[in-house]
Design an enzyme around this catalytic site. Structure first.
Site, PDB file in Angstrom:
ATOM      1  N   CYS A  51     -28.406 -10.962  43.600  1.00  0.00           N
ATOM      2  CA  CYS A  51     -29.422 -11.258  42.666  1.00  0.00           C
ATOM      3  C   CYS A  51     -29.207 -12.550  41.996  1.00  0.00           C
ATOM      4  CB  CYS A  51     -29.076 -10.123  41.729  1.00  0.00           C
ATOM      5  SG  CYS A  51     -30.064 -10.429  40.110  1.00  0.00           S
ATOM      6  N   LYS A  68     -25.855 -13.754  -6.881  1.00  0.00           N
ATOM      7  CA  LYS A  68     -26.539 -12.563  -7.242  1.00  0.00           C
ATOM      8  C   LYS A  68     -26.418 -11.559  -6.273  1.00  0.00           C
ATOM      9  CE  LYS A  68     -31.633 -11.404  -8.357  1.00  0.00           C
ATOM     10  NZ  LYS A  68     -31.485 -10.004  -7.482  1.00  0.00           N
ATOM     11  N   ASP A 119       0.541   4.488  -2.623  1.00  0.00           N
ATOM     12  CA  ASP A 119       0.295   5.797  -2.255  1.00  0.00           C
ATOM     13  C   ASP A 119       1.351   6.760  -2.384  1.00  0.00           C
ATOM     14  OD1 ASP A 119      -1.687   4.558  -0.764  1.00  0.00           O
ATOM     15  OD2 ASP A 119      -0.874   4.498   1.152  1.00  0.00           O
ATOM     16  N   TYR A 124     -21.425  -8.000 -14.870  1.00  0.00           N
ATOM     17  CA  TYR A 124     -22.012  -9.244 -15.216  1.00  0.00           C
ATOM     18  C   TYR A 124     -22.687  -9.292 -16.779  1.00  0.00           C
ATOM     19  CZ  TYR A 124     -26.172  -6.781 -13.263  1.00  0.00           C
ATOM     20  OH  TYR A 124     -27.390  -5.786 -13.123  1.00  0.00           O
ATOM     21  N   ASP A 160     -26.399  -8.008  -4.033  1.00  0.00           N
ATOM     22  CA  ASP A 160     -27.359  -7.274  -3.376  1.00  0.00           C
ATOM     23  C   ASP A 160     -26.998  -5.903  -3.422  1.00  0.00           C
ATOM     24  OD1 ASP A 160     -29.949  -7.158  -2.877  1.00  0.00           O
ATOM     25  OD2 ASP A 160     -29.800  -7.917  -0.994  1.00  0.00           O
ATOM     26  N   LEU A 200     -34.816 -10.170 -13.936  1.00  0.00           N
ATOM     27  CA  LEU A 200     -34.610 -11.617 -13.928  1.00  0.00           C
ATOM     28  C   LEU A 200     -36.005 -12.213 -13.325  1.00  0.00           C
ATOM     29  CD1 LEU A 200     -31.218 -12.026 -12.793  1.00  0.00           C
ATOM     30  CD2 LEU A 200     -32.008 -12.504 -15.098  1.00  0.00           C
ATOM     31  N   LYS A 238     -33.335 -17.774  -5.877  1.00  0.00           N
ATOM     32  CA  LYS A 238     -32.998 -17.113  -4.599  1.00  0.00           C
ATOM     33  C   LYS A 238     -32.859 -17.841  -3.376  1.00  0.00           C
ATOM     34  CE  LYS A 238     -34.051 -12.305  -5.581  1.00  0.00           C
ATOM     35  NZ  LYS A 238     -35.266 -11.846  -5.234  1.00  0.00           N
ATOM     36  N   LYS A 283     -27.381 -18.106 -16.412  1.00  0.00           N
ATOM     37  CA  LYS A 283     -27.655 -17.676 -17.494  1.00  0.00           C
ATOM     38  C   LYS A 283     -27.041 -18.625 -18.800  1.00  0.00           C
ATOM     39  CE  LYS A 283     -26.568 -13.243 -16.128  1.00  0.00           C
ATOM     40  NZ  LYS A 283     -25.512 -12.300 -15.652  1.00  0.00           N
ATOM     41  N   ASP A 292       0.809  -1.333  -0.027  1.00  0.00           N
ATOM     42  CA  ASP A 292      -0.095   0.003   0.071  1.00  0.00           C
ATOM     43  C   ASP A 292       0.883   1.408  -0.048  1.00  0.00           C
ATOM     44  OD1 ASP A 292      -1.782  -1.678  -0.122  1.00  0.00           O
ATOM     45  OD2 ASP A 292      -2.882  -1.253   2.004  1.00  0.00           O
ATOM     46  N   ALA A 293       1.981   1.108   0.786  1.00  0.00           N
ATOM     47  CA  ALA A 293       2.830   2.380   0.902  1.00  0.00           C
ATOM     48  C   ALA A 293       3.207   2.876  -0.477  1.00  0.00           C
ATOM     49  CB  ALA A 293       3.806   2.178   1.922  1.00  0.00           C
ATOM     50  N   GLU A 306     -23.467 -17.477 -11.515  1.00  0.00           N
ATOM     51  CA  GLU A 306     -22.902 -16.288 -10.651  1.00  0.00           C
ATOM     52  C   GLU A 306     -23.443 -15.754  -9.526  1.00  0.00           C
ATOM     53  OE1 GLU A 306     -23.052 -12.742 -13.385  1.00  0.00           O
ATOM     54  OE2 GLU A 306     -23.123 -14.283 -14.864  1.00  0.00           O
ATOM     55  N   CYS A 329     -34.571  -9.704  40.953  1.00  0.00           N
ATOM     56  CA  CYS A 329     -34.211  -9.573  42.454  1.00  0.00           C
ATOM     57  C   CYS A 329     -34.602  -8.673  43.032  1.00  0.00           C
ATOM     58  CB  CYS A 329     -32.618  -9.733  42.931  1.00  0.00           C
ATOM     59  SG  CYS A 329     -31.869  -8.225  42.321  1.00  0.00           S
ATOM     60  N   CYS A 360     -34.913  -4.527  39.226  1.00  0.00           N
ATOM     61  CA  CYS A 360     -34.324  -5.769  38.573  1.00  0.00           C
ATOM     62  C   CYS A 360     -35.404  -6.664  38.771  1.00  0.00           C
ATOM     63  CB  CYS A 360     -33.220  -6.632  39.537  1.00  0.00           C
ATOM     64  SG  CYS A 360     -32.732  -8.045  38.808  1.00  0.00           S
ATOM     65  N   CYS A 402     -28.450  -4.020  37.148  1.00  0.00           N
ATOM     66  CA  CYS A 402     -29.069  -4.494  38.366  1.00  0.00           C
ATOM     67  C   CYS A 402     -27.860  -4.350  39.441  1.00  0.00           C
ATOM     68  CB  CYS A 402     -29.543  -5.696  38.308  1.00  0.00           C
ATOM     69  SG  CYS A 402     -29.613  -6.701  40.053  1.00  0.00           S
TER      70      CYS A 402
HETATM   71  S1  IVH Z   1     -28.114 -10.204 -14.906  1.00  0.00           S
HETATM   72  C1  IVH Z   1     -31.028  -9.738 -18.484  1.00  0.00           C
HETATM   73  N1  IVH Z   1     -26.370 -11.029 -13.184  1.00  0.00           N
HETATM   74  O1  IVH Z   1     -30.623  -8.645 -10.285  1.00  0.00           O
HETATM   75  C2  IVH Z   1     -29.967 -10.043 -17.284  1.00  0.00           C
HETATM   76  N2  IVH Z   1     -28.247  -9.755 -12.701  1.00  0.00           N
HETATM   77  O2  IVH Z   1     -33.502  -9.315 -11.030  1.00  0.00           O
HETATM   78  C3  IVH Z   1     -30.081  -8.887 -16.315  1.00  0.00           C
HETATM   79  N3  IVH Z   1     -28.230  -8.837 -10.334  1.00  0.00           N
HETATM   80  O3  IVH Z   1     -31.371  -5.833 -12.020  1.00  0.00           O
HETATM   81  C4  IVH Z   1     -29.453  -9.001 -15.007  1.00  0.00           C
HETATM   82  N4  IVH Z   1     -26.420 -10.011  -9.783  1.00  0.00           N
HETATM   83  O4  IVH Z   1     -29.322  -5.698 -10.585  1.00  0.00           O
HETATM   84  C5  IVH Z   1     -27.408 -10.283 -13.382  1.00  0.00           C
HETATM   85  N5  IVH Z   1     -24.771 -11.760 -11.505  1.00  0.00           N
HETATM   86  C6  IVH Z   1     -26.072 -11.068 -11.837  1.00  0.00           C
HETATM   87  C7  IVH Z   1     -26.587 -10.103 -10.904  1.00  0.00           C
HETATM   88  C8  IVH Z   1     -27.800  -9.348 -11.361  1.00  0.00           C
HETATM   89  C9  IVH Z   1     -27.307  -9.029  -9.370  1.00  0.00           C
HETATM   90  C10 IVH Z   1     -29.267  -8.004 -10.295  1.00  0.00           C
HETATM   91  C11 IVH Z   1     -29.383  -6.712 -10.999  1.00  0.00           C
HETATM   92  C12 IVH Z   1     -30.707  -6.955 -11.875  1.00  0.00           C
HETATM   93  C13 IVH Z   1     -31.472  -7.753 -10.802  1.00  0.00           C
HETATM   94  C14 IVH Z   1     -32.294  -8.580 -11.672  1.00  0.00           C
END
Ligand code: IVH
Length: 788
Positions: free
Chosen positions: A454, A126, A39, A236, A128, A85, A324, A300, A35-36, A124, A421, A418, A448
């Site tokens: 107690c 998913k 930097d 993605y 959040d 999706l 999910k 996919k 890192d140094a 892959e 007690c 308490c 307490c």
């Molecule tokens: S593919 C047509 N890949 O999930 C394909 N989406 O419900 C479109 N997301 O809006 C998305 N990880 O925000 C894809 N590895 C991944 C993802 C991913 C998260 C989210 C993305 C999308 C939502 C779809």
């Protein structure tokens, strides 16, 4: 910069080096320099750009700091819509999806014909976070946009530029001239925790989860705020592109990676739906260990040709699906808040919930931690709340749905007594010391005050006392402890050592052999190490580590028991609050009685001995002064005082003039020091601390002490003018080696001034004050004789 190099060349070189390091760090996950070093390159680039503002370009790595705040985001139309999706919640849904895809492609449906008909999928996690589109033209990032409603999003170009792992310029040269990258911007778990801690510290509102934090950070009109947030991208897919791309999804992602875009490390190829299922299970097991939140996995169809053939249905592709995980968050009703009493008397609110299934388990209780948490959540009894259960951790309440608050909702109050007690409940205090004074503020813990009177605390204290890492009394489980306490046989840990055979035998579930075994186990515990014993006592905030440290450093129970908070703070990692807890634990008469009884009943501590020399060495006079927190006296000032005076008494007794002689000790500091010690209570306190430190075998390790016995010990020399035979640094070093202190200013206490040619005001002052002056020849002679 080499001399032949122009600033422009060096800037180009630095940018390319920094980009290469970023690539290795963020995309390949193989940092190439410490890192140094990174930097240093960054600083050099910044400095050069500051000197040559005309050379700053928008894709320079220094340009990730955000720009002027916007009034509103512009709109961006997605030429290729950003779709969502379909979801699979159960395995059935995934199998159906696979079947439909194969039917759509006119592939024979598996079961009959076996392997040849299987589809290849990319797998892959998913993530959040928030979906984004990043537009690269001729390899340069020109626009960033949110998904919005899928056809129109918001222009967040300035904000995405602040995200560290988004390349501002693509690597290589074989990218399409127009390339729209799609991906998820998210906040890693660690960054989220740190951000929330910061929010709380600065009085801001914490974010409910990393997703909200990512979205909130990215949709800031002030991109400087975005720049301060720990966001990351995971690419993605691709939207628009005007060149040839590989013909599989995984091939495309690998090309993106080669061009400098971070993709998921968990990307895999699955042959057939069964391997998808395995992937889902593997990632599910890994989920808690991943550094970011995911809510499922995305499958996919890997072949781009097949994707095209399958096409879309409404707003969802037929070639991809999100599988999910079972929800970890659910909504339920808060029926009541009860208060539990812990080992140290801490009273914690516990939520009683209307039972609800969360990720496969029925949840009916959740922790509320403390009253600050209750206030932060703004939760009331009767509220509809969001509960979360993840991994093995105790379910938590994430928030309240205010719209669903019934009229009958009640506030949560800490009981005044308490619940076990009936003793009073007190709020703990936070101790802060600044400007030489201790101040107390209200803490978030209620306790307490009943201690071992107690039953709740007593039971927990005994359970802790006998536990494996404490006194290690085998066979004394929680249920037995409860019986012993309930039967009135044990009112303190000491009572364990006076239990009789008949008493044990009378307990439920005990026969002769088991009674004898239990008494033997108790007997076997009579010789604990000092550290185990200290830990077993259950002093608030004293865990195993602190117990070991106390035992090692102070060596005896008596020393630990009488140590002042101000002495305890010399130990590494012991802060003022813990120090006070330890001190007041041993001051407590009941605790003293229990310890006495334990010893009387045959508990014999092992490994008691001397104060550890390391502890003795870490107590310095400068440290003592620093710990007193005298206004305007910080560590360096304390050091100077210690060097100059050598003892606490000398500092307490020093007059104004003495103090003013100290180099760089300004008037304010000198006055503050005087005022502080003019207060008799302060001087007394400092003396008591010093006395105890000395009693524990510590000796001030001031320079003066070290210099003792050297020919110039106690003398202060001043060098002025130029010396011909040697440099000033050498002269200083040689004087110090002889025990002298070398100062920059002349005072009545200066022993000798060495004046070379060109000496000015210091020489004049020396003459005025009648201080001895040596010229260089005399100085050299004196050195020669002293060093001989
Ligand atoms: S593919 C047509 N890949 O999930 C394909 N989406 O419900 C479109 N997301 O809006 C998305 N990880 O925000 C894809 N590895 C991944 C993802 C991913 C998260 C989210 C993305 C999308 C939502 C779809």
């Amino acid at each position: 910069m080499t001399s032949a190099q122009t600033a422009a060349e060096r800037i180009a070189e630095l940018r390319s080096d920094i980009d290469a390091h970023n690539y290795r760090y963020y995309v390949l996950d193989e940092p190439s320099v410490p890192d140094a070093e990174y930097d240093r390159l960054f600083k050099e680039l910044k400095a050069l750009e500051a000197e040559h503002p005309e050379l700053v370009t928008p894709d320079s790595p220094t340009q990730r700091v955000g720009g002027a705040a916007l009034a509103a985001f512009g709109q961006v139309r997605h030429e290729v819509p950003m779709l969502s999706l379909g979801n699979a919640f159960e395995e059935r849904d995934l199998i159906d999806f696979d079947r439909r895809a194969r039917e759509g492609l006119d592939l024979p449906t598996g079961d009959l014909l076996g392997e040849g008909a299987e589809l290849e999928y990319s797998c892959e996690p998913k993530l959040d976070g928030l979906a984004v589109s990043l537009l690269y033209e001729n390899g340069r990032l020109v626009r960033g946009a949110t998904r919005g409603d899928g056809s129109t999003g918001e222009d967040i170009s300035t904000n995405v530029r602040t995200v560290r792992n988004i390349p501002l310029k693509l690597h290589g040269s074989d990218w399409p001239a127009v390339l729209e990258v799609r991906g998820e911007i998210y906040m890693p778990k660690a960054g989220f925790e740190a951000l929330n801690a910061r929010q709380l510290e600065t009085g801001g509102k914490p974010f409910a989860n990393p997703r909200n934090a990512a979205a909130g950070s990215l949709r800031q009109l002030d991109s400087k705020i975005t720049a301060s947030r720990p966001l990351e991208l995971c690419a993605y897919g691709v939207g628009r592109s005007d060149g040839d791309l590989p013909d599989t999804h995984i091939g495309i992602l690998e090309a993106l990676k080669k061009w400098g875009l971070p993709i998921s490390r968990e990307l895999r190829l699955a042959k057939g739906v069964e391997q998808c299922r395995d992937y889902f299970r593997d990632i599910g097991e890994k989920r808690d260990a991943l550094p970011y939140e995911i809510d499922g996995v995305v499958f996919k169809v890997n072949s781009v040709g097949q994707q095209r053939e399958l096409g879309f249905r409404a707003r969802e592709p037929r070639w991809a699906i999100a599988h999910k995980f079972a929800a970890r968050e659910e909504v339920t009703e808060l029926l009541d808040v009860e208060f539990q009493v812990g080992r140290t008397g801490a009273i914690t609110p516990v939520a009683r919930l209307k039972p609800v299934q969360v990720a496969g388990v029925t949840v009916s209780n959740a922790t509320l931690h403390n009253m600050d948490e209750v206030a932060r959540l703004g939760v009331m009894i009767g509220d509809t709340v969001i509960v979360r259960r993840a991994g093995d951790v105790i379910p938590q309440i994430l928030g309240v749905i205010p719209e669903r608050r019934p009229e009958s909702a009640r506030e949560v109050h800490v009981p005044e007594q308490c619940p076990v007690c009936g003793s009073a409940v007190e709020r703990t205090q936070l101790i802060k010391r600044s400007k030489g004074r201790e101040s107390f503020s209200e803490g978030s813990i209620y306790r307490c005050v009943g201690r071992l009177a107690c039953q709740a605390q007593l039971k927990q204290a005994i359970i802790h006392f006998v536990s494996r890492r404490a006194m290690d009394i085998d066979g004394l489980g929680d249920k037995i402890v409860e019986q012993l306490v309930d039967a009135g046989l044990v009112g303190s840990p000491a009572d364990l050592y006076s239990l009789s055979f008949e008493q044990v035998l009378a307990l439920e579930g005990f026969a002769e052999v088991s009674s004898r075994n239990l008494l033997k186990a108790i007997d076997d515990s009579r010789m604990p190490s000092l550290a185990r014993f200290i830990f077993a006592l259950g002093i608030p905030d004293v865990g195993e580590g602190t117990a070991k440290l106390l035992a090692r450093a102070l060596g005896s129970l008596d020393r630990i028991a009488c140590a002042l908070p101000d002495v305890l703070v010399y130990l590494p990692d012991i802060g003022l609050e813990v120090a006070h807890e330890i001190h007041s634990f041993f001051q407590d008469e009941h605790n003293q009685l229990v310890i006495r009884q334990l010893r009387e009943r045959g508990v014999e501590l092992q490994e008691e001995g001397d104060v550890h020399p390391e502890f003795a060495a870490c107590a310095t006079l400068a440290g003592l002064l620093d710990n007193l927190n005298i206004p305007f006296i910080a560590a360096t000032g304390a050091q100077r005082l210690a060097d100059r005076f050598g003892s606490l008494e000398a500092i307490i007794g020093a007059d104004w003039l003495d103090l003013r002689q100290i180099e760089r000790l300004n008037e304010k500091a000198a006055r503050a020091l005087r005022d502080y010690f003019d207060e008799p209570a302060n001087a007394a306190r400092a003396r008591v601390i010093e006395a105890q430190l000395k009693e524990f075998g510590m000796h001030w390790q001031s320079e003066r002490k070290a210099a003792e016995g050297l020919p110039l010990a106690g003398q202060t020399w001043v060098l002025t003018g130029t010396l011909e035979a040697m440099s000033r640094d050498e002269a200083k070093a040689r004087l110090e080696a002889l025990g002298a202190k070398v100062s920059g200013s002349v005072s009545a206490k200066t022993s000798v001034v060495v004046a070379g040619p060109g000496a000015g005001s210091k020489l004049i002052k020396a003459n005025e004050l009648g201080v001895a002056v040596d010229d260089e020849a005399a100085f050299l002679k004196r050195l020669a004789s002293l060093e001989a």
